[in-house]
Design a protein around this motif. Structure first.
Motif, short mmCIF file in Angstrom:
data_model
loop_
_atom_site.label_atom_id
_atom_site.label_comp_id
_atom_site.label_asym_id
_atom_site.label_seq_id
_atom_site.Cartn_x
_atom_site.Cartn_y
_atom_site.Cartn_z
N ALA A 135 0.84 -1.20 0.00
CA ALA A 135 0.00 0.00 0.00
C ALA A 135 0.87 1.25 0.00
CB ALA A 135 -0.92 -0.02 1.22
N PHE A 136 1.32 1.60 -1.18
CA PHE A 136 2.30 2.67 -1.37
C PHE A 136 1.93 3.94 -0.62
CE2 PHE A 136 5.68 4.68 -3.79
CZ PHE A 136 5.27 5.98 -3.94
N ASN A 137 0.67 4.36 -0.70
CA ASN A 137 0.25 5.64 -0.12
C ASN A 137 0.49 5.70 1.39
OD1 ASN A 137 -0.62 5.90 -2.72
ND2 ASN A 137 -2.66 6.63 -2.17
N TYR A 138 0.56 4.56 2.05
CA TYR A 138 0.65 4.52 3.50
C TYR A 138 2.06 4.23 4.01
CZ TYR A 138 -4.37 4.46 3.06
OH TYR A 138 -5.67 4.78 2.74
N TYR A 139 3.01 4.22 3.11
CA TYR A 139 4.38 3.91 3.48
C TYR A 139 5.27 5.14 3.36
CZ TYR A 139 4.00 -1.13 3.98
OH TYR A 139 3.70 -2.39 4.42
N ALA A 140 6.15 5.31 4.32
CA ALA A 140 7.23 6.26 4.17
C ALA A 140 8.22 5.70 3.15
CB ALA A 140 7.93 6.49 5.50
N LEU A 141 8.86 6.59 2.42
CA LEU A 141 9.78 6.17 1.37
C LEU A 141 11.13 6.85 1.58
CD1 LEU A 141 7.23 6.70 -1.47
CD2 LEU A 141 7.92 4.50 -0.54
N GLY A 142 12.16 6.14 1.21
CA GLY A 142 13.48 6.72 1.42
C GLY A 142 14.48 6.30 0.37
N TRP A 143 15.53 7.08 0.29
CA TRP A 143 16.69 6.75 -0.52
C TRP A 143 17.90 6.67 0.40
CZ3 TRP A 143 16.62 5.41 -5.59
CH2 TRP A 143 15.47 5.72 -6.32
N PHE A 144 18.65 5.61 0.22
CA PHE A 144 19.86 5.39 0.99
C PHE A 144 20.99 5.12 -0.01
CE2 PHE A 144 17.95 4.84 5.23
CZ PHE A 144 16.61 4.77 4.86
N ARG A 145 22.21 5.26 0.43
CA ARG A 145 23.32 4.99 -0.48
C ARG A 145 24.48 4.35 0.25
NH1 ARG A 145 25.28 11.26 -1.76
NH2 ARG A 145 26.31 11.65 0.26
N GLN A 146 25.28 3.62 -0.52
CA GLN A 146 26.47 2.99 0.02
C GLN A 146 27.61 3.19 -0.94
OE1 GLN A 146 26.08 -1.15 1.11
NE2 GLN A 146 27.82 -0.99 2.50
N ALA A 147 28.60 3.94 -0.49
CA ALA A 147 29.80 4.17 -1.28
C ALA A 147 30.80 3.04 -1.05
CB ALA A 147 30.42 5.51 -0.90
N PRO A 148 31.71 2.83 -1.97
CA PRO A 148 32.70 1.76 -1.82
C PRO A 148 33.47 1.89 -0.50
CG PRO A 148 32.77 2.63 -4.03
CD PRO A 148 31.85 3.53 -3.27
N GLY A 149 33.50 0.82 0.25
CA GLY A 149 34.24 0.81 1.50
C GLY A 149 33.59 1.53 2.65
N LYS A 150 32.35 1.98 2.46
CA LYS A 150 31.65 2.71 3.52
C LYS A 150 30.35 2.01 3.87
CE LYS A 150 33.53 7.28 2.46
NZ LYS A 150 33.20 8.71 2.21
#
Length: 127
Positions: free
Chosen positions: A28-43
């Motif tokens: 249920a997309f409308n009821y979910y928080a959404l996020g972007w995360f990232r992972q750099a090499p070695g981190k």
């Protein structure tokens, strides 16, 4: 079946722009928080930005504030990450995530708050 599929990654020059998309299905997309995360090499993986389902508030990491935005399109079950003024330090694999958490975005933008994850898309910023 829950799916989160990122697209839009690639090579960009410093100062350039990219727009990542995350097409979702199976929850249920409308009821979910959404996020972007990232992972750099070695981190370790780090949060980039989140948007609440409750009040539409947004959170941005200090490193991207003023350069990135996170619009969501509830009609298309899609969330975006508009990245401007890119820097080499933005190079990473970017992951889309969704969490059944509610409240202001700055209180829910952690990996532990997310229930579903995409497989990631690589962003490389280099001249």
């Amino acid at each position: 079946q829950v799916q989160l599929v990122e697209s839009g990654g690639g090579l960009a020059q410093p100062g350039g722009s990219l727009r990542l998309s995350c097409a979702t299905s199976g929850f249920a997309f409308n009821y979910y928080a959404l996020g972007w995360f990232r992972q750099a090499p070695g981190k370790e993986r780090e949060e980039v930005s989140c948007i609440s389902s409750t009040d539409g508030s947004t959170y941005y990491a200090d490193s991207v504030k003023g350069r990135f935005t996170i619009p969501r399109d509830n009609a298309k079950n899609t969330v975006y990450l508009q990245m401007n003024s890119l820097k080499p330090g933005d190079t990473a694999v970017y992951y889309c995530a969704a969490g059944s958490v509610w409240g202001p975005a700055d209180r829910l933008c952690t990996s532990d708050d997310m229930n579903y994850w995409g497989k990631g898309t690589l962003v490389t910023v280099s001249s």
